[in-house]
Design an enzyme around this catalytic site. Structure first.
Site, PDB file in Angstrom:
ATOM      1  N   GLY B  41       0.796  -1.216   0.000  1.00 25.62           N
ATOM      2  CA  GLY B  41       0.000   0.000   0.000  1.00 25.62           C
ATOM      3  C   GLY B  41       0.832   1.272   0.000  1.00 25.62           C
ATOM      4  O   GLY B  41       0.291   2.360  -0.139  1.00 25.62           O
ATOM      5  N   ASP B  43       3.180   4.081  -1.490  1.00 28.49           N
ATOM      6  CA  ASP B  43       3.435   4.603  -2.828  1.00 28.49           C
ATOM      7  C   ASP B  43       4.912   4.893  -3.031  1.00 28.49           C
ATOM      8  O   ASP B  43       5.474   4.569  -4.079  1.00 28.49           O
ATOM      9  CB  ASP B  43       2.628   5.882  -3.049  1.00 28.49           C
ATOM     10  CG  ASP B  43       1.134   5.648  -2.900  1.00 28.49           C
ATOM     11  OD1 ASP B  43       0.671   4.583  -3.341  1.00 28.49           O
ATOM     12  OD2 ASP B  43       0.448   6.497  -2.318  1.00 28.49           O
ATOM     13  N   HIS B  66      21.239  14.432 -11.269  1.00 27.39           N
ATOM     14  CA  HIS B  66      20.532  14.132 -12.521  1.00 27.39           C
ATOM     15  C   HIS B  66      19.045  13.956 -12.231  1.00 27.39           C
ATOM     16  O   HIS B  66      18.619  13.952 -11.070  1.00 27.39           O
ATOM     17  CB  HIS B  66      21.121  12.906 -13.216  1.00 27.39           C
ATOM     18  CG  HIS B  66      21.011  11.643 -12.430  1.00 27.39           C
ATOM     19  ND1 HIS B  66      21.834  11.339 -11.376  1.00 27.39           N
ATOM     20  CD2 HIS B  66      20.137  10.598 -12.540  1.00 27.39           C
ATOM     21  CE1 HIS B  66      21.491  10.164 -10.863  1.00 27.39           C
ATOM     22  NE2 HIS B  66      20.470   9.696 -11.544  1.00 27.39           N
ATOM     23  N   HIS B  68      16.684  11.552 -12.421  1.00 25.85           N
ATOM     24  CA  HIS B  68      15.938  10.327 -12.125  1.00 25.85           C
ATOM     25  C   HIS B  68      15.202  10.450 -10.792  1.00 25.85           C
ATOM     26  O   HIS B  68      15.689  11.079  -9.855  1.00 25.85           O
ATOM     27  CB  HIS B  68      16.883   9.124 -12.067  1.00 25.85           C
ATOM     28  CG  HIS B  68      17.218   8.569 -13.422  1.00 25.85           C
ATOM     29  ND1 HIS B  68      18.406   7.934 -13.694  1.00 25.85           N
ATOM     30  CD2 HIS B  68      16.514   8.556 -14.574  1.00 25.85           C
ATOM     31  CE1 HIS B  68      18.420   7.544 -14.960  1.00 25.85           C
ATOM     32  NE2 HIS B  68      17.286   7.919 -15.515  1.00 25.85           N
ATOM     33  N   HIS B  71      16.726  10.269  -7.446  1.00 21.90           N
ATOM     34  CA  HIS B  71      17.620  11.376  -7.066  1.00 21.90           C
ATOM     35  C   HIS B  71      16.886  12.703  -6.888  1.00 21.90           C
ATOM     36  O   HIS B  71      17.397  13.592  -6.221  1.00 21.90           O
ATOM     37  CB  HIS B  71      18.749  11.516  -8.092  1.00 21.90           C
ATOM     38  CG  HIS B  71      19.694  10.360  -8.063  1.00 21.90           C
ATOM     39  ND1 HIS B  71      20.939  10.420  -7.484  1.00 21.90           N
ATOM     40  CD2 HIS B  71      19.533   9.079  -8.482  1.00 21.90           C
ATOM     41  CE1 HIS B  71      21.514   9.225  -7.567  1.00 21.90           C
ATOM     42  NE2 HIS B  71      20.685   8.395  -8.168  1.00 21.90           N
ATOM     43  N   HIS B 133      25.311   8.947 -18.183  1.00 20.93           N
ATOM     44  CA  HIS B 133      24.381   8.065 -17.463  1.00 20.93           C
ATOM     45  C   HIS B 133      23.217   7.762 -18.407  1.00 20.93           C
ATOM     46  O   HIS B 133      23.224   8.184 -19.566  1.00 20.93           O
ATOM     47  CB  HIS B 133      23.943   8.785 -16.167  1.00 20.93           C
ATOM     48  CG  HIS B 133      23.087   7.959 -15.256  1.00 20.93           C
ATOM     49  ND1 HIS B 133      23.311   6.630 -14.998  1.00 20.93           N
ATOM     50  CD2 HIS B 133      21.988   8.304 -14.510  1.00 20.93           C
ATOM     51  CE1 HIS B 133      22.384   6.198 -14.151  1.00 20.93           C
ATOM     52  NE2 HIS B 133      21.573   7.181 -13.848  1.00 20.93           N
ATOM     53  N   ASP B 187      29.157   5.725  -7.139  1.00 18.23           N
ATOM     54  CA  ASP B 187      28.056   4.823  -7.509  1.00 18.23           C
ATOM     55  C   ASP B 187      28.462   3.348  -7.460  1.00 18.23           C
ATOM     56  O   ASP B 187      29.354   2.917  -8.180  1.00 18.23           O
ATOM     57  CB  ASP B 187      27.646   5.218  -8.947  1.00 18.23           C
ATOM     58  CG  ASP B 187      26.496   4.398  -9.516  1.00 18.23           C
ATOM     59  OD1 ASP B 187      25.878   3.618  -8.774  1.00 18.23           O
ATOM     60  OD2 ASP B 187      26.222   4.566 -10.728  1.00 18.23           O
ATOM     61  N   SER B 225      12.303   8.589 -18.961  1.00 18.57           N
ATOM     62  CA  SER B 225      13.384   9.571 -18.879  1.00 18.57           C
ATOM     63  C   SER B 225      14.560   9.187 -19.754  1.00 18.57           C
ATOM     64  O   SER B 225      15.560   9.882 -19.806  1.00 18.57           O
ATOM     65  CB  SER B 225      13.862   9.678 -17.433  1.00 18.57           C
ATOM     66  OG  SER B 225      14.352   8.424 -17.000  1.00 18.57           O
ATOM     67  N   HIS B 359      24.994   2.209 -15.360  1.00 23.41           N
ATOM     68  CA  HIS B 359      25.956   2.328 -14.261  1.00 23.41           C
ATOM     69  C   HIS B 359      27.301   1.709 -14.619  1.00 23.41           C
ATOM     70  O   HIS B 359      27.373   0.713 -15.347  1.00 23.41           O
ATOM     71  CB  HIS B 359      25.393   1.649 -13.013  1.00 23.41           C
ATOM     72  CG  HIS B 359      24.099   2.252 -12.555  1.00 23.41           C
ATOM     73  ND1 HIS B 359      24.031   3.311 -11.696  1.00 23.41           N
ATOM     74  CD2 HIS B 359      22.815   1.964 -12.896  1.00 23.41           C
ATOM     75  CE1 HIS B 359      22.764   3.646 -11.501  1.00 23.41           C
ATOM     76  NE2 HIS B 359      22.007   2.836 -12.221  1.00 23.41           N
ATOM     77  N   ASP B 434       1.816   7.495   1.495  1.00 22.53           N
ATOM     78  CA  ASP B 434       0.681   6.639   1.151  1.00 22.53           C
ATOM     79  C   ASP B 434      -0.485   7.564   0.856  1.00 22.53           C
ATOM     80  O   ASP B 434      -1.007   8.216   1.759  1.00 22.53           O
ATOM     81  CB  ASP B 434       0.368   5.702   2.316  1.00 22.53           C
ATOM     82  CG  ASP B 434      -0.776   4.751   1.982  1.00 22.53           C
ATOM     83  OD1 ASP B 434      -1.422   4.927   0.930  1.00 22.53           O
ATOM     84  OD2 ASP B 434      -1.021   3.829   2.780  1.00 22.53           O
TER      85      ASP B 434
END
Lengths: 544, 544
Positions: B41, B43, B66, B68, B71, B133, B187, B225, B359, B434
């Site tokens: 449940g 999100d 960046h 995403h 991030h 990336h 990373d 993206s 990556h 949620d």
């Protein structure tokens, strides 16, 4: 001759097929499927036995190709309906199924067969053929009747240098092909994988290398039925002067069976009871345990959670010598991360060759098609994508596409004049085992559980006067799993009171509790939907 | 200088780090984590902002590496606390985060930077470095203060022939290395993968080949993206005289941004509105859509379920040009199987090279370590296994193991006299979003949801006289998600009545509803435990 797959065509699991001829039935395999996260609380999924329920006396035999859960796990549930249906299988397969039946307090009627044996069950003349798989003593079965013949591989691969020397018998496949195979039912699990499955033998040197450099405790996790994998661990332990303790109920039980029957060759003085490993220095110990799929209640999961008498830490090596079954990634890597956080080195399929598959890849399937030259092919054992891939492999070997039968669970396939065709289908659903109940959990229950899981529930209770319908006590509101605190629900109570009063005023003299419940449901529903929630709402009105 | 990772060390997601020096704070990234099945449940999962809550005025800037979600996704939740904290990032990154903030009705203060730029935020002197990336315009950031310096890579790889020619700037890494990098934060996602990540460029010919042989509709699913992936689809479409429609809200929105800013070069006459594809024959159509992770509400999932105006069937090709994020296997293959059952051919990572990772693999990380020669290394962005693997790569390049900082979310890392060390930790928990609530779902709520999900619940309702405690109405029993039918619960009612009467008789004059509730709970609990169930039991006693 009619063939009805009752499971295993569309899923990896609950493999089962029924052959129907001349009023008699032959069942091939009777396995379970393990649930996904969309089937919460379910323990096991069984094939739907409805087709058999009125015809139990017609069943000539249940032939079991090998001893994996997805091929034998549902046998107890079928035998509950009629315990004296003969079970036919190899010695090890029967030993595994008998151990399982004992837990269900059923003593089966069994007939042990081995490769090369021929037996007739009613109108079904069966011949058994050795196949190689990730459990010893697996068999394919050739079934012929007056109406035609089929060859069912069970699960298999074609390791050409298996540890026990027992290869998939291509000479027999060739001979049966010469004789004529009208329908070839064959394992699709790895049909998408090009080339050939690596030999089990290649794992030995990898395990040996890890044992050679390990300076402390070694923990190996694998399936409790993978006798050959365990054999390689025992051999490496013997070589490196370590002793092995079996950990986990099914590991202990199965290896006892395998050892007693001669499928597992235990080197002298290698085994030790798990309770006694404390007597040995860490660099003399190997723990062979269950839990390779990240099951949190199995041995490895409990070790990772520090909820087991066996501990691992800095310098210990853990080997996951098993596949990573799709869907289990999160669970497995949760265990891997926990073990690494404890300081252990973790070797798994992703960073070393410590597992090979038990199923034939596309290259091996091609060999089979070319040797057998079947008239018709029905891919079995796999998801839709696997079945389609297997069908394509068959076509590439020259089987005409109209002779490739892409069926699904419940399809009715008729073999008539040498041509196999889907001619209809029977109702076929998942039968859920949950605790002690079989088939009582419905799709509606699962939908309820999914709603409860995502949104929780709110129950609203009110007591009304049975004469007037006026509120006597309540409303009481209880919410669980809803992401709001109780204060939010306090605010809705006066709204409920007002709505109930209004409803009673509008229906003077009537005392319709159902209607009052709906009034409460609407008020609460409106309230929570403003918070963008859709919990289950249970309104209860009681008259007093 | 103090560094506190608030997320991304232990999970793949919710990446966020805080640099604390001289009373001021610099935030690097502020992303979300997506929940697992054990967090029903939920999100989104946010970093825990507690460390920042009393020091919002101290935050000099939020640097975003960046665009995403893992991030930038938590930025709106941080800006809710103080909307005027400056957001610093590349042009595309800011465009993506601004689009997101618009939905939250926040207009941020932004500062666009590009590679080579230097900016000071309070005591933090920052230099931005181009990195490559799976989204354009990603940046690493070099932060120096009087107390030392750090280089934070964000997410990156080292594609040496990237589509846009914008490589990870190793010359800058070398220069910064010469200048001195006290702490290298890098990373870890692919640190377990040996060798080098394949170039994005190698996907083009594969897509081109599929387009060349397709005779009907083509559907491509990817991340919304992934501008370069979409670019390759547009190029292949142009070459094969097909037109492309974007399908799915985020795909349409992001590609509009990317096109307007010049990151996506749309060949003339290639784009078409999705509503107009019906005007074209199937062999002129490409649908570029979301849903590559099997999300059932995204475009591809709905197409597979035949719940979308776009249909696929026999002869159509579907390409999943994306990674398969661990944990999503079941969902993705459910979609694949459905599409195949409809007759479509499905091309995915498992059967063709239609995806490469974003990556750096271990081989690339080694280049970085050797070029930068950092004094200390802190692996970031990954599960424990990834962080440990990255640390090992650093050590193999010559970084002494005592200078490899294996931290986790909430670790307090001090950089003092050129040495980085974990010196403590702050409380750090998951913050669950949620619906409209943030941080209100607790671990207890999730435990409740898991119980409800597996076992369902039983509520028992009784009305007692407020004077005597005697039962007036009920017990009423409601069960949902429990695998038993209602008849089972009818049997328990007389037992409850008896137990309540007994309890009241024993406590004359007292009217302790809590106690009576416990009596009901025990009776029902005993009853269901005989059936091997442990549902949630909610006993309610109301006085009237």
């Amino acid at each position: 001759m009619r063939i009805i797959p009752l499971g295993g065509l569309g899923d990896v699991g609950r493999n089962m097929a029924v052959v129907d001829f001349d009023g008699r039935l032959l069942v091939i395999d009777c396995g379970v499927l393990f649930p996904e996260e969309s089937q919460p609380g379910v323990d096991l999924i069984l094939p739907d036995f409805d087709y058999l329920k009125d015809r139990l006396d017609d069943i000539a035999a249940i032939v079991l190709t090998h001893g994996h859960e997805d091929h034998i796990g549902a046998v107890p549930y079928l035998l509950r309906l009629k315990p004296d249906i003969p079970l036919v299988g190899s010695q090890l397969t029967l030993a595994f199924v008998e151990a399982k039946l004992k837990e269900h307090r059923i003593t089966p009627h069994t007939l042990a067969v081995k490769e090369g044996d021929t037996e007739s069950f009613g109108p079904f003349d069966c011949e058994f053929v050795a196949v190689n798989h990730s459990i010893p003593d697996a068999l394919a079965v050739y079934v012929s009747t007056e109406a035609g013949s089929l060859l069912h591989t069970g699960d298999f691969k074609m390791d050409q240098l298996p540890l026990d020397g027992r290869i998939t018998d291509l000479r027999a496949f060739a001979r049966l092909g010469e004789k004529g195979v009208d329908l070839f039912m064959t394992d699709s699990t790895n049909a998408e994988v090009p080339g050939f499955t690596t030999s089990e033998r290649e794992i030995g040197p990898v395990i040996d290398g890890i044992f050679g450099r390990a300076t402390q405790k070694i923990v190996v996790a694998s399936f409790s039925s993978h006798v050959h994998r365990v054999q390689q661990v025992l051999d490496a332990a013997a070589k490196h002067d370590r002793r092995v303790a079996f950990v986990g109920r099914s590991m202990v039980r199965n290896m006892k069976i395998a050892q007693e029957m001669g499928y597992l060759n235990v080197p002298p003085n290698v085994l030790i009871d798990a309770k006694r490993i404390g007597d040995l220095p860490d660099d003399r110990v190997v723990l062979m345990c269950t839990g390779s799929q990240g099951e949190h209640m199995a041995a490895l999961g409990r070790i990772a959670n520090r909820d087991h008498q066996i501990s691992v830490g800095e310098g210990d090596v853990v080997i996951l010598a098993s596949s990573l079954i799709p869907g289990n990634e999160n669970a497995v890597f949760r265990v891997v991360n926990s073990l690494m956080a404890l300081g252990a080195e973790v070797v798994h399929q992703g960073n070393a060759r410590v597992h090979v598959s038990g199923h034939a890849s596309a290259g091996e399937l091609l060999y089979c098609y070319n040797i057998i030259r079947p008239k018709n092919v029905m891919p079995i054992h796999g998801e839709v994508r696997h079945l389609i891939a297997n069908g394509k492999v068959a076509e590439s070997s020259g089987v005409p596409s109209e002779n490739v039968v892409l069926a699904h669970d419940g399809s009715v396939v008729d073999l008539r004049d040498g041509v196999a065709k889907v001619v209809g289908e029977i109702p076929n659903g998942y039968v859920y085992v949950d605790g002690s109940s079989v088939g009582e959990v419905s799709e509606t229950d699962l939908k309820d559980r999914r709603i409860l899981s995502d949104e929780g529930f709110i129950s609203v209770f009110a007591v009304v006067n049975s004469e007037t319908g006026m509120l006597i006590a309540g409303p009481e509101i209880h919410a669980r799993g809803v992401a709001e605190d109780d204060a939010v629900f306090e605010k809705v109570k006066p709204e409920i009171v007002k709505a109930l009063e209004k409803a009673v005023a509008e229906h003077t003299g009537r005392k319709d509790t159902y209607q009052l419940q709906q009034v409460m449901r609407r008020v609460v529903g409106r309230h929570v939907s403003r918070l963008r929630r859709r919990p289950m709402i249970i309104p209860v009105v009681v008259e007093a």
